[in-house]
Scaffold this motif. Structure first.
Motif, PDB file in Angstrom:
ATOM      1  N   THR A 159       1.467 -12.747  38.067  1.00 45.83           N
ATOM      2  CA  THR A 159       1.367 -11.650  37.102  1.00 45.83           C
ATOM      3  C   THR A 159       2.549 -11.677  36.148  1.00 45.83           C
ATOM      4  O   THR A 159       3.699 -11.818  36.571  1.00 45.83           O
ATOM      5  N   ASP A 200       6.274 -14.530  39.385  1.00 42.40           N
ATOM      6  CA  ASP A 200       5.896 -13.385  38.573  1.00 42.40           C
ATOM      7  C   ASP A 200       7.038 -13.081  37.608  1.00 42.40           C
ATOM      8  O   ASP A 200       8.213 -13.280  37.932  1.00 42.40           O
ATOM      9  N   LEU A 233       4.703  -0.315  37.864  1.00 43.86           N
ATOM     10  CA  LEU A 233       3.748  -1.390  38.139  1.00 43.86           C
ATOM     11  C   LEU A 233       4.454  -2.581  38.777  1.00 43.86           C
ATOM     12  O   LEU A 233       3.894  -3.262  39.620  1.00 43.86           O
ATOM     13  N   THR A 260      -5.424 -10.286  44.707  1.00 49.42           N
ATOM     14  CA  THR A 260      -4.043  -9.872  44.918  1.00 49.42           C
ATOM     15  C   THR A 260      -3.126 -11.088  44.967  1.00 49.42           C
ATOM     16  O   THR A 260      -1.939 -10.994  44.651  1.00 49.42           O
ATOM     17  N   ARG A 268      -2.166 -13.688  43.108  1.00 50.91           N
ATOM     18  CA  ARG A 268      -2.200 -14.145  41.724  1.00 50.91           C
ATOM     19  C   ARG A 268      -0.781 -14.154  41.186  1.00 50.91           C
ATOM     20  O   ARG A 268       0.142 -13.613  41.803  1.00 50.91           O
ATOM     21  N   LEU A 276      -0.269  -8.892  31.107  1.00 49.08           N
ATOM     22  CA  LEU A 276      -0.352  -7.651  30.342  1.00 49.08           C
ATOM     23  C   LEU A 276       0.634  -7.763  29.178  1.00 49.08           C
ATOM     24  O   LEU A 276       1.858  -7.711  29.381  1.00 49.08           O
ATOM     25  N   LEU A 333      -2.696 -13.101  35.677  1.00 47.42           N
ATOM     26  CA  LEU A 333      -2.979 -11.874  34.937  1.00 47.42           C
ATOM     27  C   LEU A 333      -1.771 -11.579  34.060  1.00 47.42           C
ATOM     28  O   LEU A 333      -0.636 -11.542  34.550  1.00 47.42           O
ATOM     29  N   ASN A 380       2.719  -4.037  42.157  1.00 46.94           N
ATOM     30  CA  ASN A 380       1.810  -5.175  42.043  1.00 46.94           C
ATOM     31  C   ASN A 380       2.479  -6.541  41.913  1.00 46.94           C
ATOM     32  O   ASN A 380       1.801  -7.552  42.022  1.00 46.94           O
ATOM     33  N   LEU A 428      -7.451  -3.881  38.005  1.00 45.31           N
ATOM     34  CA  LEU A 428      -6.562  -4.373  39.056  1.00 45.31           C
ATOM     35  C   LEU A 428      -7.228  -4.350  40.430  1.00 45.31           C
ATOM     36  O   LEU A 428      -6.893  -5.149  41.310  1.00 45.31           O
ATOM     37  N   LYS A 429      -8.205  -3.458  40.610  1.00 48.88           N
ATOM     38  CA  LYS A 429      -8.877  -3.344  41.909  1.00 48.88           C
ATOM     39  C   LYS A 429      -9.831  -4.507  42.183  1.00 48.88           C
ATOM     40  O   LYS A 429     -10.174  -4.757  43.344  1.00 48.88           O
ATOM     41  N   VAL A 488      -7.117  -0.147  33.180  1.00 50.61           N
ATOM     42  CA  VAL A 488      -6.280  -1.185  33.789  1.00 50.61           C
ATOM     43  C   VAL A 488      -6.275  -1.042  35.308  1.00 50.61           C
ATOM     44  O   VAL A 488      -6.374  -2.038  36.042  1.00 50.61           O
ATOM     45  N   ASP A 489      -6.176   0.194  35.796  1.00 47.35           N
ATOM     46  CA  ASP A 489      -6.201   0.409  37.252  1.00 47.35           C
ATOM     47  C   ASP A 489      -7.503  -0.089  37.859  1.00 47.35           C
ATOM     48  O   ASP A 489      -7.510  -0.694  38.942  1.00 47.35           O
TER      49      ASP A 489
END
Length: 442
Positions: free
Chosen positions: A187, A48, A201, A183, A185, A159, A157, A205, A178-179, A174-175
């Protein structure tokens, strides 16, 4: 934290696959930038990443290349999702993915709001693109209503302009996104400025992220000359016109605070003979892209814009950025002036400050840890122009009222549109339409 550049001079030293290296060579990408040098190796390792670097530093390629490298090793359907705060930035990111991934057949889909057709977007999503580039609101709409579409299998993912995505305008969407994504992944968060929301964040996350910081929290590039210009509020438009007269051969972006003021200044400048185009959120997507293309192709040398043009857009030939209105926050100033002096080129920025903006200038200088230079300008020239500019302003105000009334009548005569279709009905051609009609009166 990583904040120093390794001794790397070529992309081949970063561990990229052969197809990507060939594509980079074809695109004349010869030397990686500091953010690319620091991000690509940990990206290939599957880490990440939080990337903080000035605008124009090559952030897009820094996250696109590791993703494409993993896609080459593990080709599958929907592989990555990139979130961006503006439609223009989403299209720009997708175009760079298309270019860098051309040799390996990477497929992208751009999912943005405004007047973009939802059905066509649903068809694109049904074809299982490798990478979805989207604005949060429209992507969330498709996740809720488009049959068969989900992001349950994505591996990445991203951003981009993460601080903007986490503010009040986008944070809720965005929240929600994310749901409904895995998980497990990888980022990436990328921005020119690091805020507390990005740091929050990170804790919530990201898993043991690599933090790549090739700039301080608020930093502009050394090749940017930064000035301020003091002028009374009542003379601000005349002062702007005198600046434009003195920079007739330059490519200029003028930033304003509101859509209404953007349109007004575009009309006034066109009445006075300048080659300008507006760019704001009430324009349709095709007109927004048309304005950008006209500016990039030098059909117009002045772009008058709200902050939708301040984030991430790569317009290589901008000579000057004028802040007609002071931005709300210092970080917005960083993003605005980042439209010039990109990729090692020089540039100039001018902050037009009225008697009500002195406190902002002082606060900005404290954040930047540097003093802005006073721009050399003769106020007498603005005084001589004021009567002509004020008259152009009156003509513009009358025409804008007429145009608004005509649009209201037309809207009442036709079937009501959905909120997504209604977004951005204003047409760029309205400027040309009434400039020709009213120009003789000035």
């Amino acid at each position: 934290m990583i904040n120093q550049q390794h001794q790397v001079s070529t992309f081949s030293e970063l561990g990229l696959s052969e197809p990507l290296l060939k594509t980079l060579e074809q695109l004349n990408f010869t030397t990686p930038t500091p953010i690319q040098i620091e991000c690509i190796p940990p990206g290939i390792e599957g880490r990440d990443i939080i990337g903080i670097a000035p605008t124009g530093s090559g952030k897009t390629a820094a996250f696109v290349l590791p993703i494409l490298n993993h896609l080459w090793d593990n080709p599958q359907g929907m592989f990555a999702c990139v979130l961006a705060p503006t439609r223009e930035l989403a299209f720009q990111i997708a175009s760079q993915i298309d270019a860098l991934g051309s040799a390996m057949g990477a497929r992208t889909a751009v999912i943005v709001g405004g007047d973009e057709d939802r059905v066509k977007q649903a068809v694109m999503l049904a074809r299982k693109p490798h990478i979805v580039v989207a604005t949060p609101g429209r992507l969330l709409d498709h996740l809720k209503v488009t049959k068969g579409f989900n992001l349950r299998n994505i591996k990445f993912l991203i951003l981009d302009e993460a601080d903007r995505l986490l503010d009040s305008d986008f944070g809720v969407s965005v929240d929600e996104i994310l749901k409904v994504i895995p998980t497990e992944r990888t980022t990436y968060l990328f921005s020119a400025t690091l805020t507390d929301k990005v740091a929050k964040l990170q804790r919530a996350n990201l898993r043991n992220p690599v933090k790549v910081q090739v700039s301080t929290k608020y930093e502009t590039v050394d090749s940017l000359l930064q000035y301020y210009l003091l002028c009374p509020l009542v003379k601000k438009e005349a002062t702007l016109v005198s600046l434009l007269n003195s920079m007739a051969q330059n490519s200029i972006i003028i930033f304003v605070r509101t859509k209404e003021h953007c349109q007004r200044l575009a009309v006034i400048s066109r009445i006075l003979g300048f080659r300008s185009v507006p760019l704001h959120g009430d324009m349709s997507q095709s007109q927004r892209l048309g304005a950008l293309n006209q500016f990039k192709s030098e059909g117009s040398n002045i772009l008058i814009a709200t902050d939708i043009a301040s984030r991430g857009l790569d317009i290589p030939s901008v000579d000057v950025v004028i802040n007609f209105d002071c931005p709300t926050h210092s970080k917005d100033y960083i993003h605005r002036v980042g439209r010039t002096a990109r990729a090692g080129r020089s540039g100039k920025s001018i902050l037009m400050a009225s008697q009500y903006d002195i406190e902002f200038v002082q606060r900005l200088e404290k954040v930047l840890d540097k003093k802005l230079d006073l721009y050399p300008h003769d106020p007498e020239e603005a005084h001589l122009l004021r009567e002509r500019v004020d008259e152009a302003g009156r003509v513009a105000a009358n025409q804008l009222r007429e145009d608004k009334r005509a649009k209201g009548d037309a809207r009442r005569r036709r079937k009501p549109l959905s909120s997504g279709d209604r977004d951005g009905e204003e047409d760029l051609d309205e400027v040309n339409r009434f400039v020709m009609k009213k120009k003789r009166k000035v």
